[in-house]
Scaffold this motif. Structure first.
Motif, PDB file in Angstrom:
ATOM      1  N   GLN A  20       0.827  -1.204   0.000  1.00  0.00           N
ATOM      2  CA  GLN A  20       0.000   0.000   0.000  1.00  0.00           C
ATOM      3  C   GLN A  20       0.868   1.264   0.000  1.00  0.00           C
ATOM      4  O   GLN A  20       0.575   2.225  -0.712  1.00  0.00           O
ATOM      5  CB  GLN A  20      -0.935   0.011   1.218  1.00  0.00           C
ATOM      6  CG  GLN A  20      -1.925   1.153   1.217  1.00  0.00           C
ATOM      7  CD  GLN A  20      -2.883   1.068   0.055  1.00  0.00           C
ATOM      8  OE1 GLN A  20      -3.485   0.041  -0.184  1.00  0.00           O
ATOM      9  NE2 GLN A  20      -3.038   2.152  -0.681  1.00  0.00           N
ATOM     10  N   VAL A  21       1.942   1.269   0.776  1.00  0.00           N
ATOM     11  CA  VAL A  21       2.849   2.415   0.805  1.00  0.00           C
ATOM     12  C   VAL A  21       3.473   2.617  -0.570  1.00  0.00           C
ATOM     13  O   VAL A  21       3.573   3.747  -1.068  1.00  0.00           O
ATOM     14  CB  VAL A  21       3.935   2.225   1.893  1.00  0.00           C
ATOM     15  CG1 VAL A  21       5.058   3.238   1.738  1.00  0.00           C
ATOM     16  CG2 VAL A  21       3.316   2.316   3.280  1.00  0.00           C
ATOM     17  N   ILE A  22       3.897   1.536  -1.205  1.00  0.00           N
ATOM     18  CA  ILE A  22       4.482   1.629  -2.547  1.00  0.00           C
ATOM     19  C   ILE A  22       3.465   2.210  -3.527  1.00  0.00           C
ATOM     20  O   ILE A  22       3.776   3.104  -4.317  1.00  0.00           O
ATOM     21  CB  ILE A  22       4.999   0.251  -3.007  1.00  0.00           C
ATOM     22  CG1 ILE A  22       6.246  -0.131  -2.212  1.00  0.00           C
ATOM     23  CG2 ILE A  22       5.278   0.242  -4.510  1.00  0.00           C
ATOM     24  CD1 ILE A  22       6.705  -1.562  -2.423  1.00  0.00           C
ATOM     25  N   GLU A  23       2.244   1.707  -3.459  1.00  0.00           N
ATOM     26  CA  GLU A  23       1.194   2.209  -4.352  1.00  0.00           C
ATOM     27  C   GLU A  23       0.940   3.698  -4.123  1.00  0.00           C
ATOM     28  O   GLU A  23       0.817   4.474  -5.078  1.00  0.00           O
ATOM     29  CB  GLU A  23      -0.085   1.406  -4.103  1.00  0.00           C
ATOM     30  CG  GLU A  23      -1.188   1.676  -5.090  1.00  0.00           C
ATOM     31  CD  GLU A  23      -2.385   0.778  -4.830  1.00  0.00           C
ATOM     32  OE1 GLU A  23      -3.483   1.324  -4.639  1.00  0.00           O
ATOM     33  OE2 GLU A  23      -2.209  -0.460  -4.810  1.00  0.00           O
ATOM     34  N   ASN A  24       0.891   4.109  -2.861  1.00  0.00           N
ATOM     35  CA  ASN A  24       0.661   5.521  -2.545  1.00  0.00           C
ATOM     36  C   ASN A  24       1.831   6.396  -3.002  1.00  0.00           C
ATOM     37  O   ASN A  24       1.620   7.505  -3.505  1.00  0.00           O
ATOM     38  CB  ASN A  24       0.432   5.704  -1.045  1.00  0.00           C
ATOM     39  CG  ASN A  24      -0.890   5.123  -0.593  1.00  0.00           C
ATOM     40  OD1 ASN A  24      -1.784   4.858  -1.392  1.00  0.00           O
ATOM     41  ND2 ASN A  24      -1.005   4.885   0.699  1.00  0.00           N
ATOM     42  N   ALA A  25       3.055   5.904  -2.840  1.00  0.00           N
ATOM     43  CA  ALA A  25       4.228   6.670  -3.271  1.00  0.00           C
ATOM     44  C   ALA A  25       4.239   6.826  -4.787  1.00  0.00           C
ATOM     45  O   ALA A  25       4.575   7.902  -5.308  1.00  0.00           O
ATOM     46  CB  ALA A  25       5.502   5.982  -2.790  1.00  0.00           C
ATOM     47  N   GLU A  26       3.868   5.759  -5.495  1.00  0.00           N
ATOM     48  CA  GLU A  26       3.789   5.850  -6.956  1.00  0.00           C
ATOM     49  C   GLU A  26       2.762   6.895  -7.375  1.00  0.00           C
ATOM     50  O   GLU A  26       3.005   7.690  -8.284  1.00  0.00           O
ATOM     51  CB  GLU A  26       3.437   4.490  -7.558  1.00  0.00           C
ATOM     52  CG  GLU A  26       4.556   3.482  -7.480  1.00  0.00           C
ATOM     53  CD  GLU A  26       4.133   2.073  -7.857  1.00  0.00           C
ATOM     54  OE1 GLU A  26       2.914   1.763  -7.816  1.00  0.00           O
ATOM     55  OE2 GLU A  26       5.030   1.273  -8.183  1.00  0.00           O
ATOM     56  N   GLU A  27       1.635   6.900  -6.704  1.00  0.00           N
ATOM     57  CA  GLU A  27       0.580   7.875  -7.003  1.00  0.00           C
ATOM     58  C   GLU A  27       1.052   9.300  -6.703  1.00  0.00           C
ATOM     59  O   GLU A  27       0.787  10.232  -7.464  1.00  0.00           O
ATOM     60  CB  GLU A  27      -0.677   7.532  -6.191  1.00  0.00           C
ATOM     61  CG  GLU A  27      -1.917   8.247  -6.631  1.00  0.00           C
ATOM     62  CD  GLU A  27      -2.404   7.821  -8.007  1.00  0.00           C
ATOM     63  OE1 GLU A  27      -3.067   8.637  -8.663  1.00  0.00           O
ATOM     64  OE2 GLU A  27      -2.122   6.682  -8.434  1.00  0.00           O
TER      65      GLU A  27
END
Length: 97
Positions: A20-27
Motif C-alpha cells: 500500500q505504501v508503494i502504491e501511494n508513493a507511486e501515485e
C-alpha cells in the motif's frame, strides 16, 4: 528485509502495508510532476529512489515466499506419496471430517 519467511498474520499484514505504501508513493510521484524547483526535484528523486528500493525488496521477499511454498508443497507430496497430479488434486480438495 532479511529474516524469517513470512508465515504469521503480522508478517502478511506488514507486506500488505508495504504494498500500500508503494502504491501511494507511486501515485504521489505521478501527481506531483507538475511542481518544479530544486527542492521539489530533490524530494521527488529521493522518493523515487526509496520507492525503487522498496519495490525491489518486496519482489525479493515475495520470491522467497513462492520458493517456500514450492518447497512445502514438494515435502507434502512426498509425505503423502502423491505421485500423480490427480493424487495431489484429490488430497488438496479432500475434506477432513
Amino acid at each position: 528485509m532479511d529474516g524469517p519467511e513470512p508465515s504469521s498474520p503480522t508478517q502478511e499484514r506488514l507486506l500488505d502495508d508495504l504494498r500500500q505504501v508503494i502504491e501511494n508513493a507511486e501515485e504521489l510521484l505521478k501527481n506531483t510532476d507538475q511542481y518544479h524547483g530544486a527542492l521539489y526535484e530533490a524530494a521527488r528523486n529521493k522518493l523515487a529512489e526509496a520507492l525503487a528500493t522498496a519495490t525491489e525488496e518486496l519482489a525479493r521477499f515475495e520470491d522467497v515466499q513462492i520458493d517456500r511454498m514450492i518447497e512445502l508443497t514438494a515435502v507434502a507430496n512426498r509425505l503423502h506419496r502423491d505421485l500423480t497430479g490427480e493424487a495431489k488434486l484429490l488430497r488438496a480438495f479432500r475434506r477432513e471430517h
